[in-house]
Design a protein around this motif. Structure first.
Motif, PDB file in Angstrom:
ATOM      1  N   TYR A   1       0.373  -1.243  -0.256  1.00 55.33           N
ATOM      2  CA  TYR A   1      -0.234  -0.144   0.016  1.00 55.33           C
ATOM      3  C   TYR A   1       0.685   1.511  -0.062  1.00 55.33           C
ATOM      4  N   SER A   2       2.297   1.460   0.554  1.00 50.32           N
ATOM      5  CA  SER A   2       3.008   2.250   0.972  1.00 50.32           C
ATOM      6  C   SER A   2       3.610   2.940  -0.029  1.00 50.32           C
TER       7      SER A   2
ATOM      8  N   HIS B   1       0.015   4.126   9.857  1.00 46.70           N
ATOM      9  CA  HIS B   1       0.602   4.026  11.285  1.00 46.70           C
ATOM     10  C   HIS B   1       0.837   2.558  11.985  1.00 46.70           C
ATOM     11  N   PHE B   2       0.495   1.500  11.393  1.00 41.81           N
ATOM     12  CA  PHE B   2       0.314   0.169  12.457  1.00 41.81           C
ATOM     13  C   PHE B   2       2.179  -0.162  12.889  1.00 41.81           C
ATOM     14  N   PRO B   3       3.014   0.187  11.043  1.00 39.79           N
ATOM     15  CA  PRO B   3       4.217  -0.867  11.538  1.00 39.79           C
ATOM     16  C   PRO B   3       4.404   0.264  13.057  1.00 39.79           C
ATOM     17  N   LEU B   4       4.543   1.242  14.049  1.00 39.13           N
ATOM     18  CA  LEU B   4       4.768   1.964  14.465  1.00 39.13           C
ATOM     19  C   LEU B   4       3.886   1.377  16.059  1.00 39.13           C
TER      20      LEU B   4
ATOM     21  N   LEU C   1       8.866   4.308   6.965  1.00 42.89           N
ATOM     22  CA  LEU C   1       9.499   5.410   6.117  1.00 42.89           C
ATOM     23  C   LEU C   1       8.864   5.212   4.796  1.00 42.89           C
ATOM     24  N   PHE C   2       8.740   4.139   4.147  1.00 39.77           N
ATOM     25  CA  PHE C   2       7.641   4.139   3.152  1.00 39.77           C
ATOM     26  C   PHE C   2       6.294   5.278   3.610  1.00 39.77           C
ATOM     27  N   LEU C   3       5.697   5.351   4.320  1.00 42.36           N
ATOM     28  CA  LEU C   3       4.834   5.306   4.739  1.00 42.36           C
ATOM     29  C   LEU C   3       4.675   7.137   4.996  1.00 42.36           C
ATOM     30  N   TYR C   4       5.939   7.357   5.189  1.00 47.31           N
ATOM     31  CA  TYR C   4       5.983   8.661   5.000  1.00 47.31           C
ATOM     32  C   TYR C   4       5.135  10.216   4.501  1.00 47.31           C
ATOM     33  N   ASP C   5       4.979   9.298   3.056  1.00 48.60           N
ATOM     34  CA  ASP C   5       4.479  11.094   3.137  1.00 48.60           C
ATOM     35  C   ASP C   5       2.627  10.486   2.686  1.00 48.60           C
ATOM     36  N   ASP C   6       2.395   9.373   3.603  1.00 48.50           N
ATOM     37  CA  ASP C   6       0.789   9.054   3.861  1.00 48.50           C
ATOM     38  C   ASP C   6      -0.149   9.197   5.070  1.00 48.50           C
TER      39      ASP C   6
END
Length: 249
Positions: free
Chosen positions: A170-171, A195-198, A229-234
């Motif tokens: 998704y990211s 934010h799930f990885p957090l 990191l891949f979700l940085y802009d999501d």
């Protein structure tokens, strides 16, 4: 029932304090062009989500009745949240009294929906910008409660690792560019994915502390870091204020 003698960790309280200070500094300085380093305070939200992953697993492992968990979470969040939303609405009312009295009716609906914490699903904006985090927290609670009811908490790391796979897909820019509609709907209706990885990393930190610091757990932490990191802009707010390299650091 939840233990009558809850264990408190000074380290967690200290980290909460650090995250809170980060966020306060960020909100007081975000409209200023300098100093840019203070904008790093936006990542305090990430730290809160990590702490939440640690604490919620710890709470559920000491809980035998799902009702106790629900009551403890709701009583912890909603009263304070309702006070904040009400104060925000009153301040907005004072402002409207001077500038735009015609907006009172719209404010009433916005106030009611904001009191639920699920205003996003009503397509109503947050009365105060930071309220967006509450929906993410609530969705994480539902996720963890579901695993508790299914008696799958003991497999939380494996389940989390499996969920990281579609989260990573998704990211990626490819998914965003080629499946934009699915990407947008997923981010809107399931903002937890951003934010799930957090949260998962907080769970892994808990496992490392109370079980064993296995190599597989450190690898899972690394996977959480890379995926975030891949979700940085999501979905989050960091990309609005700090660069990707600073966010990574």
């Amino acid at each position: 029932m939840v233990s009558n003698k809850p264990v408190r960790f000074a380290e967690l309280d200290a980290l909460r304090g650090v995250a809170a200070v980060f966020i306060v500094i960020f909100h007081f300085t975000k409209i200023l062009p300098e100093p840019k380093l203070l904008k790093l305070g936006v990542t305090g939200v990430d730290l809160f989500f990590i702490i939440s992953g640690f604490v919620i697993l710890m709470t559920l492992e000491k809980t035998s009745n799902w009702k106790d968990f629900v009551v403890s979470r709701l009583s912890r969040l909603y009263p304070t949240y309702w006070v904040c939303v009400t104060l925000t609405a009153l301040l907005i009312c004072i402002n409207l009294a001077y500038f735009d009295k015609s907006s009172y009716k719209a404010l009433g609906w916005e106030y009611v929906t904001n009191m639920t914490m699920f205003q996003q699903y009503f397509r109503v904006h947050d009365l105060d910008a930071p309220y967006w985090t509450m929906l993410v927290e609530m969705l994480f609670y539902f996720f963890m409660l579901g695993l508790f009811l299914l008696k799958k908490l003991k497999h939380i790391e494996m389940i989390g690792a499996i969920i990281l796979i579609p989260t990573f897909i998704y990211s990626t820019p490819y998914f965003n560019n080629h499946f934009r509609l699915i990407h947008n709907y997923t981010g809107f209706y399931l903002p937890l994915i951003n934010h799930f990885p957090l949260f998962l990393s907080g769970i892994v930190f808990y496992k490392i502390k109370f079980e064993k610091p296995l190599p597989a757990r450190y690898l899972l932490l690394a996977a959480c870091f890379i995926c975030q990191l891949f979700l940085y802009d999501d979905g989050g707010r960091s990309w609005n204020y700090i660069s990707f390299p600073r966010y990574a650091v």
